[in-house]
Design a protein around this motif. Sequence first.
Motif, mmCIF file in Angstrom:
data_model
loop_
_atom_site.group_PDB
_atom_site.id
_atom_site.type_symbol
_atom_site.label_atom_id
_atom_site.label_comp_id
_atom_site.label_asym_id
_atom_site.label_seq_id
_atom_site.Cartn_x
_atom_site.Cartn_y
_atom_site.Cartn_z
ATOM 1 N N GLU A 135 0.420 -0.792 -0.110
ATOM 2 C CA GLU A 135 0.060 0.108 -0.114
ATOM 3 C C GLU A 135 0.724 1.185 -0.437
ATOM 4 O O GLU A 135 0.807 2.151 -0.842
ATOM 5 N N SER A 136 2.186 1.329 0.506
ATOM 6 C CA SER A 136 2.921 2.348 0.575
ATOM 7 C C SER A 136 3.469 2.558 -0.487
ATOM 8 O O SER A 136 4.255 3.725 -0.637
ATOM 9 N N ILE A 139 1.939 4.207 -2.771
ATOM 10 C CA ILE A 139 1.220 5.680 -3.077
ATOM 11 C C ILE A 139 2.706 6.631 -3.409
ATOM 12 O O ILE A 139 2.512 7.640 -4.297
ATOM 13 N N TRP A 168 -3.901 14.821 1.294
ATOM 14 C CA TRP A 168 -3.743 14.863 2.713
ATOM 15 C C TRP A 168 -3.945 12.874 2.963
ATOM 16 O O TRP A 168 -3.291 12.616 3.631
ATOM 17 N N THR A 169 -4.954 12.706 2.367
ATOM 18 C CA THR A 169 -5.192 10.969 2.571
ATOM 19 C C THR A 169 -3.768 9.971 2.114
ATOM 20 O O THR A 169 -3.258 9.233 2.812
ATOM 21 N N ASP A 170 -3.413 10.884 0.972
ATOM 22 C CA ASP A 170 -2.365 9.808 0.441
ATOM 23 C C ASP A 170 -1.356 9.873 1.947
ATOM 24 O O ASP A 170 -0.554 9.178 2.357
ATOM 25 N N LYS A 172 -1.344 11.038 4.687
ATOM 26 C CA LYS A 172 -1.310 10.458 6.071
ATOM 27 C C LYS A 172 -1.686 8.912 6.296
ATOM 28 O O LYS A 172 -0.867 8.293 7.534
ATOM 29 N N GLN A 173 -1.650 8.786 4.889
ATOM 30 C CA GLN A 173 -2.169 6.958 5.578
ATOM 31 C C GLN A 173 -0.651 6.328 4.984
ATOM 32 O O GLN A 173 -0.131 5.062 5.832
ATOM 33 N N LEU A 174 0.219 6.847 4.574
ATOM 34 C CA LEU A 174 1.732 6.504 4.335
ATOM 35 C C LEU A 174 2.523 6.814 5.614
ATOM 36 O O LEU A 174 3.244 6.440 5.924
ATOM 37 N N LYS A 176 1.626 6.754 8.775
ATOM 38 C CA LYS A 176 1.355 5.224 9.909
ATOM 39 C C LYS A 176 2.020 4.752 9.379
ATOM 40 O O LYS A 176 2.494 3.930 10.613
ATOM 41 N N GLU A 177 2.632 4.528 8.305
ATOM 42 C CA GLU A 177 4.223 3.427 8.385
ATOM 43 C C GLU A 177 5.561 3.725 8.648
ATOM 44 O O GLU A 177 6.332 3.770 9.337
ATOM 45 N N ALA A 182 6.538 9.687 4.665
ATOM 46 C CA ALA A 182 5.616 10.681 4.576
ATOM 47 C C ALA A 182 6.225 12.405 3.808
ATOM 48 O O ALA A 182 6.001 13.819 3.650
#
Length: 310
Positions: A135-136, A139, A168-170, A172-174, A176-177, A182
């Motif tokens: 997922e990362s 992105i 911002w969605t991408d 924020k998701q990146l 997290k890992e 990010a």
Amino acid sequence: MGSFDLPHSSSFKGGSETFLRNVFENILKTYLRKNPTAKTIWELVQSLDNEKICYDHFTFRTLKVDGYGIDSLSSFFMDYGYKIGGGLDFPKKKLRVLWFSPPDVHVPNDGHGLGNGPFPRLVIAEVLVDELTPESQGIIRKYLKPGGGKQAVLSSTLGSLIWEKPTWTDFKQLAKESEIAAWTLIHGYTMNHLAFAVHRFKHRFSDIKFVKQHLEEKGYKLNSDGEILKVSQDGLLFQVSSISERLPVTFADGVTETIPASYIEFTQRQVLPEFKDVPHDEIKEFHRREAFELDNANHVMESTRFTTKF
């Protein structure tokens, strides 16, 4: 470490030293323009010694994917005489770092700044994108198209992203890992931090303990991860860094959030034991502790931490 297989460096030719100094000047100007707190600290230091400051290192972050990794920046600087000095690996952060020693150029005894002082070391980190989750990786690859890393140095001097600004969605998701991934996706090749060479100062700031005390008294937030004053195991390398200020950024989907920007560091390198009898006014950089310390660097990088307060 695969990145050690980078092209061999060449020596200076013609007027290229002046060109390289101008590149650094513009990288510095962009960094100061984008980071108000770092600029106030830089101006404070500058005011103490009539601008006679020198830099220990300039640090950048990259993403190891499709030609955007360490060599996207290092290849340019190696053409102007920089050489690989060593590397550090941070498995938990999925990060690799190489540092580069500057070309050997003549510096007057009172040479200082980027105009006629010694060139800074370079420290370039790369997030090992292939080790992140699918997922990362998805992105990052969505924004970084193959081949764009060729413009890395230009991006750093301009302070503009090569790729499209993320949502911002991408982001924020990146984060997290990997907060470092990010951070790099939104700030790109803008300098992550500069470090003053404390041992080259002629005023009170030549003692890093005084630097720490003075900055604390002025109310600046310092990175206390580990300790505020970070000391290498051999006791010869000292580092103090600020906490990145949080600045508002408007993302591609119109969301505005405050996120960490860049920070500023002070580095003091002590004289090596075998040179302890060299007169103080004859001490050169090669007499001092070289390289970097894994634990120190791991703590210093936390200056851009997103989620945890010190």
